[in-house]
Write a protein that holds these residues in place. Structure first.
Motif, PDB file in Angstrom:
ATOM      1  N   ASN A 112      -5.778  -3.082   9.764  1.00  0.00           N
ATOM      2  CA  ASN A 112      -5.539  -2.310  10.980  1.00  0.00           C
ATOM      3  C   ASN A 112      -5.528  -0.817  10.641  1.00  0.00           C
ATOM      4  N   THR A 113      -5.309   0.013  11.640  1.00  0.00           N
ATOM      5  CA  THR A 113      -5.392   1.466  11.429  1.00  0.00           C
ATOM      6  C   THR A 113      -4.401   1.939  10.369  1.00  0.00           C
ATOM      7  N   ASN A 114      -3.172   1.479  10.430  1.00  0.00           N
ATOM      8  CA  ASN A 114      -2.151   1.870   9.472  1.00  0.00           C
ATOM      9  C   ASN A 114      -2.557   1.494   8.048  1.00  0.00           C
ATOM     10  N   ILE A 115      -3.065   0.291   7.879  1.00  0.00           N
ATOM     11  CA  ILE A 115      -3.478  -0.187   6.556  1.00  0.00           C
ATOM     12  C   ILE A 115      -4.700   0.584   6.064  1.00  0.00           C
ATOM     13  N   LYS A 116      -5.633   0.889   6.955  1.00  0.00           N
ATOM     14  CA  LYS A 116      -6.811   1.664   6.565  1.00  0.00           C
ATOM     15  C   LYS A 116      -6.420   3.063   6.103  1.00  0.00           C
ATOM     16  N   MET A 117      -5.486   3.692   6.813  1.00  0.00           N
ATOM     17  CA  MET A 117      -5.026   5.022   6.416  1.00  0.00           C
ATOM     18  C   MET A 117      -4.436   4.996   5.010  1.00  0.00           C
ATOM     19  N   LYS A 118      -3.586   4.022   4.758  1.00  0.00           N
ATOM     20  CA  LYS A 118      -2.943   3.934   3.447  1.00  0.00           C
ATOM     21  C   LYS A 118      -3.957   3.620   2.354  1.00  0.00           C
ATOM     22  N   SER A 119      -4.907   2.747   2.673  1.00  0.00           N
ATOM     23  CA  SER A 119      -5.944   2.402   1.707  1.00  0.00           C
ATOM     24  C   SER A 119      -6.783   3.619   1.339  1.00  0.00           C
ATOM     25  N   LEU A 120      -7.084   4.458   2.321  1.00  0.00           N
ATOM     26  CA  LEU A 120      -7.858   5.676   2.048  1.00  0.00           C
ATOM     27  C   LEU A 120      -7.090   6.637   1.150  1.00  0.00           C
ATOM     28  N   MET A 157      -9.869  -1.118  -6.943  1.00  0.00           N
ATOM     29  CA  MET A 157     -10.799  -0.574  -5.959  1.00  0.00           C
ATOM     30  C   MET A 157     -11.666  -1.614  -5.229  1.00  0.00           C
ATOM     31  N   PRO A 158     -12.178  -2.649  -5.886  1.00  0.00           N
ATOM     32  CA  PRO A 158     -12.938  -3.641  -5.103  1.00  0.00           C
ATOM     33  C   PRO A 158     -12.100  -4.277  -3.999  1.00  0.00           C
ATOM     34  N   ASP A 159     -10.857  -4.642  -4.308  1.00  0.00           N
ATOM     35  CA  ASP A 159      -9.989  -5.219  -3.281  1.00  0.00           C
ATOM     36  C   ASP A 159      -9.581  -4.169  -2.254  1.00  0.00           C
ATOM     37  N   MET A 160      -9.451  -2.922  -2.688  1.00  0.00           N
ATOM     38  CA  MET A 160      -9.087  -1.851  -1.765  1.00  0.00           C
ATOM     39  C   MET A 160     -10.191  -1.644  -0.722  1.00  0.00           C
ATOM     40  N   MET A 161     -11.449  -1.780  -1.135  1.00  0.00           N
ATOM     41  CA  MET A 161     -12.555  -1.635  -0.182  1.00  0.00           C
ATOM     42  C   MET A 161     -12.562  -2.781   0.818  1.00  0.00           C
ATOM     43  N   LYS A 162     -12.195  -3.961   0.366  1.00  0.00           N
ATOM     44  CA  LYS A 162     -12.109  -5.098   1.280  1.00  0.00           C
ATOM     45  C   LYS A 162     -10.997  -4.878   2.297  1.00  0.00           C
ATOM     46  N   SER A 212     -11.109  10.013   6.817  1.00  0.00           N
ATOM     47  CA  SER A 212     -12.345   9.388   6.335  1.00  0.00           C
ATOM     48  C   SER A 212     -13.459  10.417   6.142  1.00  0.00           C
ATOM     49  N   ILE A 213     -13.563  11.372   7.054  1.00  0.00           N
ATOM     50  CA  ILE A 213     -14.597  12.407   6.940  1.00  0.00           C
ATOM     51  C   ILE A 213     -14.293  13.337   5.755  1.00  0.00           C
ATOM     52  N   SER A 214     -13.037  13.681   5.573  1.00  0.00           N
ATOM     53  CA  SER A 214     -12.652  14.542   4.447  1.00  0.00           C
ATOM     54  C   SER A 214     -12.914  13.846   3.113  1.00  0.00           C
ATOM     55  N   LEU A 215     -12.619  12.547   3.057  1.00  0.00           N
ATOM     56  CA  LEU A 215     -12.878  11.799   1.823  1.00  0.00           C
ATOM     57  C   LEU A 215     -14.377  11.692   1.574  1.00  0.00           C
ATOM     58  N   PHE A 216     -15.162  11.499   2.627  1.00  0.00           N
ATOM     59  CA  PHE A 216     -16.625  11.467   2.520  1.00  0.00           C
ATOM     60  C   PHE A 216     -17.119  12.754   1.858  1.00  0.00           C
ATOM     61  N   LEU A 256       0.822  -1.207   0.000  1.00  0.00           N
ATOM     62  CA  LEU A 256       0.000   0.000   0.000  1.00  0.00           C
ATOM     63  C   LEU A 256       0.857   1.259   0.000  1.00  0.00           C
ATOM     64  N   ARG A 257       2.002   1.227   0.700  1.00  0.00           N
ATOM     65  CA  ARG A 257       2.926   2.361   0.661  1.00  0.00           C
ATOM     66  C   ARG A 257       3.387   2.609  -0.776  1.00  0.00           C
ATOM     67  N   SER A 258       3.670   1.531  -1.495  1.00  0.00           N
ATOM     68  CA  SER A 258       4.063   1.644  -2.909  1.00  0.00           C
ATOM     69  C   SER A 258       2.927   2.225  -3.744  1.00  0.00           C
ATOM     70  N   LEU A 259       1.715   1.744  -3.496  1.00  0.00           N
ATOM     71  CA  LEU A 259       0.562   2.219  -4.270  1.00  0.00           C
ATOM     72  C   LEU A 259       0.255   3.681  -3.975  1.00  0.00           C
ATOM     73  N   MET A 260       0.508   4.118  -2.739  1.00  0.00           N
ATOM     74  CA  MET A 260       0.337   5.539  -2.433  1.00  0.00           C
ATOM     75  C   MET A 260       1.227   6.391  -3.329  1.00  0.00           C
ATOM     76  N   THR A 261       2.474   5.962  -3.485  1.00  0.00           N
ATOM     77  CA  THR A 261       3.413   6.712  -4.329  1.00  0.00           C
ATOM     78  C   THR A 261       3.029   6.605  -5.796  1.00  0.00           C
ATOM     79  N   LEU A 262       2.717   5.404  -6.244  1.00  0.00           N
ATOM     80  CA  LEU A 262       2.370   5.196  -7.654  1.00  0.00           C
ATOM     81  C   LEU A 262       1.105   5.962  -8.051  1.00  0.00           C
ATOM     82  N   SER A 263       0.135   6.025  -7.134  1.00  0.00           N
ATOM     83  CA  SER A 263      -1.148   6.655  -7.465  1.00  0.00           C
ATOM     84  C   SER A 263      -1.077   8.168  -7.528  1.00  0.00           C
TER      85      SER A 263
END
Length: 387
Positions: free
Chosen positions: A181-189, A170-175, A230-234, A150-157
């Motif tokens: 965990n919190t760290n993974i959720k932050m990166k996924s967002l 995106m379907p797998d990202m929502m899963k 999450s609220i800002s993305l909403f 996910l750290r890599s995808l943050m940079t690539l995206s």
């Protein structure tokens, strides 16, 4: 000493890389001053850019799989576009080498190899999506490896061209957003925000509608940065909707109104600010002038009452959304929830009762919703006096 020399003479012999990498690895956790951390990160990025093969080989050799210090070093190297591609290519070469026993333990986590295969080969747009559907490297990796991917995808995206290709993720990202965990959720967002932000509205809109519901549970996260993100993305997702998906989007937004109202009382100022901005965006989308007026005139205490008056059919939904906040860690949110549950209900709602006569006992004046909420743990209410 070798590390300091490299900073002043960045073209020193690559033969010094193993020694410098070992020095960084051994001292990483002991350097706590911000200036020292920045210096080590800069040095690591410099070496990874100039001698990626030596850096990758050394780190794979000296660090056990899953080692926390090694993971931190990988994170640094994957955080900039300049080094990311070089590091992924080297990893791809090294981890493909099944004859090399040094890297055998890393073979168990193949998600990096698959990520490198997908991003380091010159795939045309029409080839990218089918290839990912075969590789599916976001499914079931270890948490440590998923975090690095996910750290890599943050940079690539961050690159528009790559972000548009990553729509297929995106379907797998929502899963991942549900289970991580919190760290993974932050990166996924962050990845989701980048991908959707680079898509055309016609493609972004249906994805945004699906993602909205996944964000709601994150509003009450214990980690304030996750609440804010999450609220800002909403808020931002509301702006991506096209007419075809507008009705679905409005339904999702309605579900988020009460939690957003509560979080205007969040003790973290940036979260409260994000909640107010999201409510303003909701007022625009729903064409709700009164909500917009109350927000702009800072009459936030009247918004909950306004919400109840607007749609009394949702009273039970609002009650169910309120109850968890009675046990929230923040005293301000617990207080807001208690006050909301005690709001007088609109006439005709299932919880409305006529006002008691003057001779009625004081207890009769309590709100029907408050009475219904009495099933909630009493300790939640008692805790209001113990923030």
């Amino acid at each position: 000493m070798a590390a300091l020399q490299w900073q002043h003479h960045p073209h020193l012999c690559p033969l010094q890389v193993p020694k410098i990498m070992s020095c960084i690895y051994e001292n990483w956790e002991y350097v706590t001053m911000e200036s020292g951390q920045r210096s080590m990160e800069s040095l690591l990025l410099l070496m990874a850019n100039q001698c990626p093969g030596g850096v990758v080989t050394t780190l794979l050799k000296i660090a056990p799989r899953g080692d926390s210090t090694a993971l931190a070093l990988w994170e640094v190297m994957l955080s900039t576009a300049q080094t990311l591609e070089k590091v992924l290519k080297e990893l791809f070469i090294k981890l493909q080498d099944r004859q090399n026993r040094l890297f055998y333990t890393y073979q168990e986590d193949t998600c990096f190899v698959r990520l490198a295969l997908l991003t380091c080969t010159d795939l045309e747009d029409e080839e990218f999506s089918p290839m990912y559907k075969v590789l599916r490297f976001l499914r079931n990796p270890s948490p440590a490896m998923l975090s690095l991917v996910l750290r890599s995808l943050m940079t690539l995206s961050e690159r528009a061209e790559m972000a548009r290709k990553m729509e297929v993720f995106m379907p797998d990202m929502m899963k991942v957003l549900e289970d991580g965990n919190t760290n993974i959720k932050m990166k996924s967002l962050v990845v989701s925000r980048n991908v959707i932000g680079h898509l055309k509205k016609t493609k972004a809109s249906p994805i945004a509608v699906q993602l909205m519901e996944k964000l709601l549970p994150l509003f009450a996260a214990g980690f304030s940065e996750l609440r804010e993100l999450s609220i800002s993305l909403f808020r931002d997702l509301m702006k991506t909707v096209v007419r075809k998906n507008e009705r679905q989007m409005k339904t999702k937004v309605e579900m988020g109104l009460l939690p957003l109202i509560f979080h205007t009382s969040d003790q973290i100022h940036s979260v409260a600010k994000a909640a107010r901005e999201a409510l303003l965006a909701a007022a625009e989308l729903l064409k709700w002038k009164k909500l917009k007026h109350l927000l702009q005139s800072h009459q936030t205490w009247r918004i909950a009452e306004c919400l109840l008056q607007r749609d009394r059919r949702r009273t039970e939904q609002y009650l169910n959304q309120s109850l968890p906040y009675l046990e929230d860690a923040q005293a301000t949110l617990r207080t807001t929830a208690v006050r909301f549950i005690g709001e007088p209900q609109p006439p005709g709602s299932r919880f409305w009762q006529p006002s008691p006569s003057p001779a009625a006992a004081p207890a009769a004046r309590s709100s029907p919703v408050a009475a219904r909420a009495s099933a909630a743990p009493c300790r939640a209410l008692a805790s209001l006096s113990h923030p």
